[in-house]
Design an enzyme around this catalytic site. Structure first.
Site, PDB file in Angstrom:
ATOM      1  N   ASN A 113      13.559  22.477   8.024  1.00  0.00           N
ATOM      2  CA  ASN A 113      14.621  23.563   8.158  1.00  0.00           C
ATOM      3  C   ASN A 113      14.580  24.368   9.427  1.00  0.00           C
ATOM      4  O   ASN A 113      15.705  24.842   9.949  1.00  0.00           O
ATOM      5  CB  ASN A 113      14.637  24.368   6.820  1.00  0.00           C
ATOM      6  CG  ASN A 113      13.563  25.080   6.425  1.00  0.00           C
ATOM      7  OD1 ASN A 113      12.274  24.135   6.610  1.00  0.00           O
ATOM      8  ND2 ASN A 113      13.161  26.445   6.575  1.00  0.00           N
ATOM      9  N   HIS A 138       9.722  27.922  -2.482  1.00  0.00           N
ATOM     10  CA  HIS A 138      10.538  26.492  -2.120  1.00  0.00           C
ATOM     11  C   HIS A 138      10.389  25.794  -3.578  1.00  0.00           C
ATOM     12  O   HIS A 138      10.661  24.587  -3.362  1.00  0.00           O
ATOM     13  CB  HIS A 138       9.983  25.797  -1.007  1.00  0.00           C
ATOM     14  CG  HIS A 138      10.167  26.831   0.425  1.00  0.00           C
ATOM     15  ND1 HIS A 138      11.197  27.043   0.687  1.00  0.00           N
ATOM     16  CD2 HIS A 138       9.191  26.761   1.115  1.00  0.00           C
ATOM     17  CE1 HIS A 138      11.003  27.849   2.078  1.00  0.00           C
ATOM     18  NE2 HIS A 138       9.774  27.555   2.213  1.00  0.00           N
ATOM     19  N   HIS A 148       6.745  22.111   4.684  1.00  0.00           N
ATOM     20  CA  HIS A 148       7.701  23.284   3.928  1.00  0.00           C
ATOM     21  C   HIS A 148       7.005  24.433   3.226  1.00  0.00           C
ATOM     22  O   HIS A 148       7.223  25.537   3.774  1.00  0.00           O
ATOM     23  CB  HIS A 148       8.732  22.495   3.079  1.00  0.00           C
ATOM     24  CG  HIS A 148       9.992  23.497   3.051  1.00  0.00           C
ATOM     25  ND1 HIS A 148      10.645  24.283   4.235  1.00  0.00           N
ATOM     26  CD2 HIS A 148      10.730  23.541   2.007  1.00  0.00           C
ATOM     27  CE1 HIS A 148      11.777  24.768   3.519  1.00  0.00           C
ATOM     28  NE2 HIS A 148      11.727  24.577   2.233  1.00  0.00           N
ATOM     29  N   VAL A 149       6.167  23.998   2.276  1.00  0.00           N
ATOM     30  CA  VAL A 149       5.268  25.018   1.595  1.00  0.00           C
ATOM     31  C   VAL A 149       4.199  25.276   2.308  1.00  0.00           C
ATOM     32  O   VAL A 149       3.231  24.301   2.702  1.00  0.00           O
ATOM     33  CB  VAL A 149       4.994  24.657   0.127  1.00  0.00           C
ATOM     34  CG1 VAL A 149       3.966  25.581  -0.599  1.00  0.00           C
ATOM     35  CG2 VAL A 149       6.306  24.295  -0.520  1.00  0.00           C
TER      36      VAL A 149
END
Ligand SMILES: *[C@@H]1O[C@H](CO)[C@@H](O)[C@H](O)[C@H]1NC(C)=O
Ligand SMILES: *[C@@H]1O[C@H](CO)[C@@H](O)[C@H](O)[C@H]1NC(C)=O
Ligand SMILES: *[C@@H]1O[C@H](CO)[C@@H](O)[C@H](O)[C@H]1NC(C)=O
Ligand SMILES: *[C@@H]1O[C@H](CO)[C@@H](O)[C@H](O)[C@H]1NC(C)=O
Ligand SMILES: *[C@@H]1O[C@H](CO)[C@@H](O)[C@H](O)[C@H]1NC(C)=O
Ligand SMILES: *[C@@H]1O[C@H](CO)[C@@H](O)[C@H](O)[C@H]1NC(C)=O
Ligand SMILES: *[C@@H]1O[C@H](CO)[C@@H](O)[C@H](O)[C@H]1NC(C)=O
Ligand SMILES: [Fe+2]
Length: 473
Positions: free
Chosen positions: A238, A333, A360-361
């Site tokens: 992202n 998330h 992401h995490v």
């Protein structure tokens, strides 16, 4: 003073009953896994300042900087070399030669540039070297005409089922002091990674005012010490979207696509966000969490055909990279990967994917082999179940960026979650042959050789035995 004996004992026995209940509950709900008791000092990650040693400019007029390589074809016989020059365009030729050979070759490439709000990039060079020999060390020289710099890389072994190969795993790296520690630990690990599988979120430039793209340049200089010598395989996260309509920037992925090319056309993909490569014993599919993946979309159609092309006699290990995890038991998330899981998980189980790595995490987690594909809206079958055809899901978004660690976990730990810990680190996947791969996760606080979570993975096609760590009774 003190309680009368009867009251005391009745108090004690009800306490015992209560305790018993708690323990029974814990046994039912947490039998799957381990929440590591390791407690990391919880200081906020801090970005390295502009004057940090890792961001230093290489000396000399128009010296190539931010040098990086990635695989340039489908089989591992090509390499894309990228670099930036700032003072002027300079030559786009790469001069390269194999070890012990006096014969030098040239590869010419392309130069690009982009603007982002009030930032203008340097000259970004990309040059693909093709028709390389497998298992060979090559030197390459860039910056011809001005200041030249020479680097080297080693090509992978010929694609085949029993060639050992070692991958590093890094995600969500950023450019903090912790990021530097992660990279140092990866480089210093006694099990040497030969290629990095990077699961997305590179520079975190978008956390700065106007997505200050100077932070893309500093990141390129920071990671050069590794990625100029071994390919990093890119996944879009992202933080690569850089969609900022408030400052007129409406073309998603602009800095990322200008700077980090991938060989997507070689796998017949139509966009650089989803593609595949073969490397040694592995078939690696890179998916795009932030591009359309629903039915009839380009990514969906591509992936549907892609699975047909995997030949496990040739590449026994089927590995998928994506940014947003499907199985994640942190309160960060949470469920963001759910819609993609619903679309694609049946294919993963049917095609016996061995391992799925996501980021992401900002923490670490490893699942058991589980699937959740029985639900049909009305049957209520919506819990993950043990499934020997399913992949192990690993979240490795703990590279160390400035946003800090994800420490808040869902409680109790779900059964499918085998191990989780909120520490920065990296992992190594050491494929030995068609049946066995040694895996280890390293936290940055430990010595370089320490594995905080480790196991043998058994190949799902060639050796589909139970390889779980907590499921054995
Ligand atoms: C980053 O790590 C390298 C290698 O350990 C070290 O030489 C360098 O000084 C570190 N830089 C910063 C800013 O921490
Ligand atoms: C190249 O030379 C090095 C050291 O001189 C040697 O170890 C290596 O085997 C040689 N490689 C080839 C392909 O001849
Ligand atoms: C871009 O704009 C910001 C604020 O609007 C300013 O602080 C910065 O110096 C500008 N950068 C350039 C390269 O003009
Ligand atoms: C891509 O498509 C072309 C043309 O259909 C085909 O020849 C080639 O084998 C395909 N490549 C891959 C990696 O699927
Ligand atoms: C799969 O790979 C093996 C080993 O390389 C090869 O012998 C076989 O023909 C391939 N199968 C298909 C369907 O291409
Ligand atoms: C952890 O996350 C949960 C769910 O979002 C929230 O209710 C709780 O307050 C958080 N705990 C802490 C310590 O932040
Ligand atoms: C594959 O590697 C594992 C682990 O090193 C080893 O125990 C096993 O014997 C190897 N299999 C073959 C066929 O060599
Ligand atoms: Fe992310």
């Amino acid at each position: 003073m003190g309680l009368p004996m009867t009251r005391f004992s009745s108090f004690f026995s009800s306490f015992a009953v209560l305790l018993g209940l708690v323990i029974t509950n814990a046994a039912i709900l947490c039998s799957g896994g381990i929440t590591s008791s390791f407690v990391r000092l919880d200081e906020k990650a801090k970005d390295m300042p502009f004057e940090a040693d890792v961001f230093r400019l290489p000396p000399g007029y128009n010296a190539p900087q931010q040098v990086h390589i990635t695989q340039g074809d489908h089989e591992g016989k090509a390499v894309i070399v990228s670099w930036v020059t700032v003072a002027e365009r300079g030559s786009n030729t790469v001069l390269y030669w194999s070890e012990n050979s006096s014969q030098k070759y040239k590869a010419k490439g392309k130069v690009t540039k982009y603007k982002f709000y009030n930032y203008t990039s340097g000259y970004i060079h990309h040059s693909t070297i093709k028709h390389l020999k497998y298992n060979t060390k090559y030197y390459y020289k860039i910056g011809i005409g001005h200041t030249t710099r020479t680097f080297w890389f080693v090509t992978p072994p010929e694609v085949g089922p029993d060639v050992p190969y070692t991958f590093g795993l890094i995600g969500d790296l950023g450019q903090s002091f912790d990021s530097n520690s992660t990279l140092t630990h990866y480089e210093s690990n006694p099990t040497k990674g030969q290629t990095v599988l990077f699961v997305g979120d590179l520079s975190y430039a978008d956390n700065y005012p106007n997505h200050d793209n100077v932070r893309w340049d500093t990141w390129g200089r920071f990671i050069e010490r590794s990625v100029a010598y071994q390919p990093w395989i890119w996944t879009a996260g992202n933080h690569e979207i850089d969609f900022a309509p408030e400052i007129g920037e409406t073309k998603p992925f602009k800095p990322f696509t200008h700077r980090y090319p991938v060989p997507y056309k070689a796998s017949n993909s139509t966009a650089p966000f989803w593609y595949s490569i073969k490397r040694g014993p592995a078939y690696i599919i890179v998916l795009a969490s932030y591009s359309a993946y629903g039915k009839y979309t380009p990514q969906y159609k591509w992936l549907e055909e892609e699975f047909q092309k995997v030949n496990r006699s040739e590449t026994p290990w089927l590995i998928v990279l994506m940014h947003s995890p499907w199985y994640n038991s942190y309160n960060y998330h949470y469920m963001e990967g759910e819609s993609m899981r619903v679309m694609y998980e049946p294919w993963f189980v049917k095609n016996k994917v061995d391992l799925v790595f996501a980021g992401h995490v900002h923490a670490y987690e490893r699942s058991e082999r589980i699937s959740n594909v029985a639900y049909n809206v009305v049957n209520g079958l919506c819990s993950p179940v043990s499934d020997s055809s399913a992949p192990v899901y690993i979240t490795i978004g703990d590279g160390g960026n400035l946003e800090g660690l994800a420490t808040n976990m869902t409680e109790p730990q779900p059964k499918y979650s085998a191990f989780r810990e909120a520490s920065f680190g990296h992992a190594i996947l050491d494929i030995k042959n068609r049946t066995h791969a040694r895996y280890g996760w390293h936290r940055n606080q430990d010595g370089y050789a320490v594995e905080a979570d480790s196991m043998w993975f058994y190949n799902r096609v060639w050796h589909p035995l139970d390889d779980s760590t907590s499921g054995k009774s």
